[in-house]
Every structure is written in C-alpha cells, then in structure tokens.
Design a protein around this motif. Sequence first.
Motif, mmCIF file in Angstrom:
data_model
loop_
_atom_site.group_PDB
_atom_site.id
_atom_site.type_symbol
_atom_site.label_atom_id
_atom_site.label_comp_id
_atom_site.label_asym_id
_atom_site.label_seq_id
_atom_site.Cartn_x
_atom_site.Cartn_y
_atom_site.Cartn_z
ATOM 1 N N LEU A 12 22.584 -108.599 20.166
ATOM 2 C CA LEU A 12 23.367 -109.324 19.157
ATOM 3 C C LEU A 12 24.861 -109.101 19.313
ATOM 4 C CD1 LEU A 12 21.193 -109.070 15.949
ATOM 5 C CD2 LEU A 12 21.353 -110.933 17.601
ATOM 6 N N ALA A 33 25.063 -112.298 21.242
ATOM 7 C CA ALA A 33 24.404 -113.487 20.683
ATOM 8 C C ALA A 33 24.940 -113.859 19.297
ATOM 9 C CB ALA A 33 22.895 -113.276 20.617
ATOM 10 N N CYS A 75 14.950 -103.383 18.254
ATOM 11 C CA CYS A 75 14.724 -104.651 18.949
ATOM 12 C C CYS A 75 16.005 -105.206 19.592
ATOM 13 C CB CYS A 75 14.170 -105.706 17.986
ATOM 14 S SG CYS A 75 12.380 -105.588 17.788
ATOM 15 N N HIS A 76 17.126 -105.124 18.879
ATOM 16 C CA HIS A 76 18.332 -105.839 19.335
ATOM 17 C C HIS A 76 19.382 -104.950 19.982
ATOM 18 C CE1 HIS A 76 17.353 -109.820 17.843
ATOM 19 N NE2 HIS A 76 16.922 -109.279 16.712
ATOM 20 N N SER A 126 7.966 -115.598 17.528
ATOM 21 C CA SER A 126 8.911 -114.992 18.470
ATOM 22 C C SER A 126 8.961 -113.476 18.284
ATOM 23 C CB SER A 126 10.320 -115.544 18.255
ATOM 24 O OG SER A 126 10.904 -114.964 17.100
ATOM 25 N N GLY A 127 8.450 -112.970 17.166
ATOM 26 C CA GLY A 127 8.581 -111.544 16.873
ATOM 27 C C GLY A 127 9.765 -111.249 15.978
ATOM 28 N N MET A 128 10.631 -112.252 15.701
ATOM 29 C CA MET A 128 11.767 -112.032 14.790
ATOM 30 C C MET A 128 11.257 -112.155 13.358
ATOM 31 S SD MET A 128 14.856 -111.485 13.941
ATOM 32 C CE MET A 128 15.659 -111.664 12.347
ATOM 33 N N VAL A 168 26.276 -108.107 11.019
ATOM 34 C CA VAL A 168 25.958 -108.803 12.277
ATOM 35 C C VAL A 168 27.142 -109.675 12.722
ATOM 36 C CG1 VAL A 168 24.436 -110.556 13.320
ATOM 37 C CG2 VAL A 168 23.454 -108.713 11.955
ATOM 38 N N PRO A 185 14.286 -109.956 22.505
ATOM 39 C CA PRO A 185 15.289 -110.007 21.436
ATOM 40 C C PRO A 185 16.687 -109.955 22.062
ATOM 41 C CG PRO A 185 13.686 -108.223 21.080
ATOM 42 C CD PRO A 185 13.437 -108.764 22.446
ATOM 43 N N LEU A 233 23.663 -107.386 5.596
ATOM 44 C CA LEU A 233 23.263 -107.441 7.003
ATOM 45 C C LEU A 233 24.031 -108.536 7.738
ATOM 46 C CD1 LEU A 233 19.428 -106.868 6.771
ATOM 47 C CD2 LEU A 233 20.923 -105.755 8.437
ATOM 48 N N TRP A 265 26.488 -117.924 16.346
ATOM 49 C CA TRP A 265 25.963 -118.401 15.064
ATOM 50 C C TRP A 265 26.996 -118.261 13.959
ATOM 51 C CZ3 TRP A 265 21.346 -120.723 15.534
ATOM 52 C CH2 TRP A 265 20.504 -120.341 16.585
ATOM 53 N N ILE A 270 18.485 -117.022 9.350
ATOM 54 C CA ILE A 270 17.581 -116.362 10.316
ATOM 55 C C ILE A 270 17.002 -115.084 9.697
ATOM 56 C CG2 ILE A 270 17.476 -115.148 12.539
ATOM 57 C CD1 ILE A 270 19.696 -117.091 13.530
ATOM 58 N N LEU A 271 17.859 -114.307 9.022
ATOM 59 C CA LEU A 271 17.373 -113.054 8.416
ATOM 60 C C LEU A 271 16.412 -113.341 7.271
ATOM 61 C CD1 LEU A 271 20.636 -110.922 8.379
ATOM 62 C CD2 LEU A 271 18.849 -111.066 10.097
ATOM 63 N N LEU A 290 15.291 -124.280 18.450
ATOM 64 C CA LEU A 290 15.767 -123.171 17.617
ATOM 65 C C LEU A 290 17.132 -123.497 17.019
ATOM 66 C CD1 LEU A 290 15.131 -120.086 16.980
ATOM 67 C CD2 LEU A 290 16.688 -119.571 18.848
ATOM 68 N N PHE A 340 13.113 -111.281 6.753
ATOM 69 C CA PHE A 340 13.415 -110.157 5.867
ATOM 70 C C PHE A 340 13.557 -110.613 4.419
ATOM 71 C CE2 PHE A 340 14.426 -108.691 10.088
ATOM 72 C CZ PHE A 340 13.922 -107.404 10.091
HETATM 73 C C1 HEC Z 1 10.317 -106.726 16.318
HETATM 74 C C2 HEC Z 1 11.573 -107.067 16.917
HETATM 75 C C3 HEC Z 1 12.679 -107.605 16.060
HETATM 76 C C4 HEC Z 1 13.226 -107.028 14.934
HETATM 77 C C5 HEC Z 1 12.785 -105.768 14.218
HETATM 78 C C6 HEC Z 1 14.357 -107.854 14.590
HETATM 79 N N1 HEC Z 1 14.477 -108.908 15.435
HETATM 80 FE FE1 HEC Z 1 15.921 -110.344 15.412
HETATM 81 N N2 HEC Z 1 15.005 -111.331 16.933
HETATM 82 C C7 HEC Z 1 13.896 -110.879 17.617
HETATM 83 C C8 HEC Z 1 13.563 -111.839 18.647
HETATM 84 C C9 HEC Z 1 12.412 -111.736 19.615
HETATM 85 C C10 HEC Z 1 14.520 -112.880 18.574
HETATM 86 C C11 HEC Z 1 14.639 -114.112 19.476
HETATM 87 C C12 HEC Z 1 13.975 -115.299 18.837
HETATM 88 C C13 HEC Z 1 14.043 -116.539 19.707
HETATM 89 O O1 HEC Z 1 14.920 -116.649 20.570
HETATM 90 O O2 HEC Z 1 13.184 -117.419 19.515
HETATM 91 C C14 HEC Z 1 15.423 -112.517 17.486
HETATM 92 C C15 HEC Z 1 16.504 -113.278 17.106
HETATM 93 C C16 HEC Z 1 17.460 -112.875 16.193
HETATM 94 C C17 HEC Z 1 18.696 -113.590 15.913
HETATM 95 C C18 HEC Z 1 19.119 -114.907 16.585
HETATM 96 C C19 HEC Z 1 19.853 -114.544 17.850
HETATM 97 C C20 HEC Z 1 19.784 -115.580 18.926
HETATM 98 O O3 HEC Z 1 20.850 -115.956 19.446
HETATM 99 O O4 HEC Z 1 18.652 -116.006 19.259
HETATM 100 C C21 HEC Z 1 19.399 -112.844 14.991
HETATM 101 C C22 HEC Z 1 20.771 -113.165 14.408
HETATM 102 C C23 HEC Z 1 18.579 -111.685 14.686
HETATM 103 N N3 HEC Z 1 17.423 -111.728 15.422
HETATM 104 C C24 HEC Z 1 18.953 -110.673 13.822
HETATM 105 C C25 HEC Z 1 18.133 -109.595 13.465
HETATM 106 C C26 HEC Z 1 18.502 -108.598 12.475
HETATM 107 C C27 HEC Z 1 19.836 -108.523 11.765
HETATM 108 C C28 HEC Z 1 17.416 -107.771 12.358
HETATM 109 C C29 HEC Z 1 17.225 -106.621 11.388
HETATM 110 C C30 HEC Z 1 17.385 -106.936 9.981
HETATM 111 C C31 HEC Z 1 16.419 -108.210 13.309
HETATM 112 N N4 HEC Z 1 16.882 -109.324 13.959
HETATM 113 C C32 HEC Z 1 15.207 -107.571 13.528
HETATM 114 C C33 HEC Z 1 13.204 -109.711 17.374
HETATM 115 C C34 HEC Z 1 13.457 -108.816 16.345
#
Ligand code: HEC
Length: 183
Positions: A113, A116, A91-92, A136-138, A157, A110, A153, A120, A128-129, A56, A141
């Motif tokens: 943040l 976490a 999620c976060h 992973s479910g992330m 963040v 998740p 965003l 970054w 990532i966004l 990652l 966008f």
């Molecule tokens: C459905 C759940 C979900 C949603 C909604 C979501 N995320 Fe995530 N996000 C995750 C998951 C699960 C990971 C971990 C991925 C991994 O480690 O492989 C992640 C990882 C991340 C990371 C990297 C952090 C790290 O250290 O691993 C960032 C930054 C992030 N998301 C920002 C956002 C932002 C900003 C939004 C909204 C615009 C968002 N996410 C919406 C599930 C979600």
Amino acid sequence: MTEKHKHFGLGTAAGVVGLIVLAGIIGLITVYSGGYNVAATEDHSAFGRWAAATTLKNSIQSRAPTDDPPSFTEAMVEAGAGEYKAMCQHCHGGPGIDRAGWAEGMLPEPPHLTEAAAHWEPNEIYWILDHGIKSSGMPAFGPSHDEEALWNLTAFVTDLPGMTQTDYEAMGSSGHHDDGHEH
Ligand code: HEC
C-alpha cells in the motif's frame, strides 16, 4: 418492408439468440467440467488480469461515497496506524516492512500500500475498507468496525505513500489496538 428485409431481420434475431444460448452452454460447461483452475498458484491470463483490474477500479469508483471526506488530523492518522499494524501489515506490509511470508502465496497478492494507496481517492479507500473485495482475500472491515475506526484507517492509508520506515515504526505504538472483537 420487403420480403428480403424480413428474412434478414429474422435471420439476425435467430443468430443473436443462438449466440446467447451458446454463451450460456459454454458458461455451464466451465462451471461443471472442472476445467477452470482455481489454484492460487496459477495466475490469470493477461486478459483475466486486465478484466479483474478494470472491473475492480470501475466498481469501486462508481460505489465510493461522493460526500467530501472528513479532514484528517494527526490524531486520526496515529489511531489508524495502530489498527493498521494490528490488522493490515501482515498482508500489505508497510514502509520498509515486508508482508508475512504466507501473504506471498495469495492470488491476487495483497499490493504494497506504500505505492498502491496513491492510486485511490480517500473515499475509495474508505469504501474498500468498509466493504472489502470479493474473492480476493481483502476482508470487509465495515461489519466489525464503526465509521470512526474506518476513517482513522483511511487517514493513515492516505498518508502511507512517501512515509519513512522511521516514522512508521514510531507511530501507533501507544495507540489502541482493535482486533474487531469488541462489538
Ligand atoms: C488477508 C489479507 C488481507 C488483509 C488482512 C487486508 N487486506 Fe487489503 N487487500 C488484500 C488483497 C488480496 C487485496 C487485492 C485485491 C484485488 O486486487 O482484487 C487488497 C486490497 C486492498 C486495497 C486496494 C489496493 C489496490 O490497489 O488494489 C486497499 C486500500 C487495502 N487492501 C487496504 C487494507 C487495509 C487498510 C487493511 C487493514 C484494515 C487490509 N487491507 C487488510 C488482502 C488483505
């Protein structure tokens, strides 16, 4: 080259080819046998976790844009806060706010943040966004949001580590809530 060396070279080549074929067979057995457990209730092995986290980090570092990010303004952070509460908080979590209960059932979970995000660079958060993180479910966008929304965003963040719950709750409430359906 002597006869002995020639044989050694051939033997090594045969050994390498053999290993490649064996690795392929093991891979196919894993794919077809159902032996690998895809359940989100069973964590990866220590090696699997290390491999996933390292992949990652390196994947994102090598793909994030290299241009300087825009300079972040209060208005951007404020706009990003509204989007974050609508699309990310369940999620976060947020400062003093837990994730939704169902997000605890995700694997990987998740990350919070508030901590976490400190690991970054802004350009990496933007990437990532924009692109999301596969399997992973992330979500990505980028397909539903323009660059401006993604930078808002990112600005928000980037500010999350160290933000107090009071500041967080005061932010973004008057903002425009984008559910991604307007495009
Ligand atoms: C459905 C759940 C979900 C949603 C909604 C979501 N995320 Fe995530 N996000 C995750 C998951 C699960 C990971 C971990 C991925 C991994 O480690 O492989 C992640 C990882 C991340 C990371 C990297 C952090 C790290 O250290 O691993 C960032 C930054 C992030 N998301 C920002 C956002 C932002 C900003 C939004 C909204 C615009 C968002 N996410 C919406 C599930 C979600």
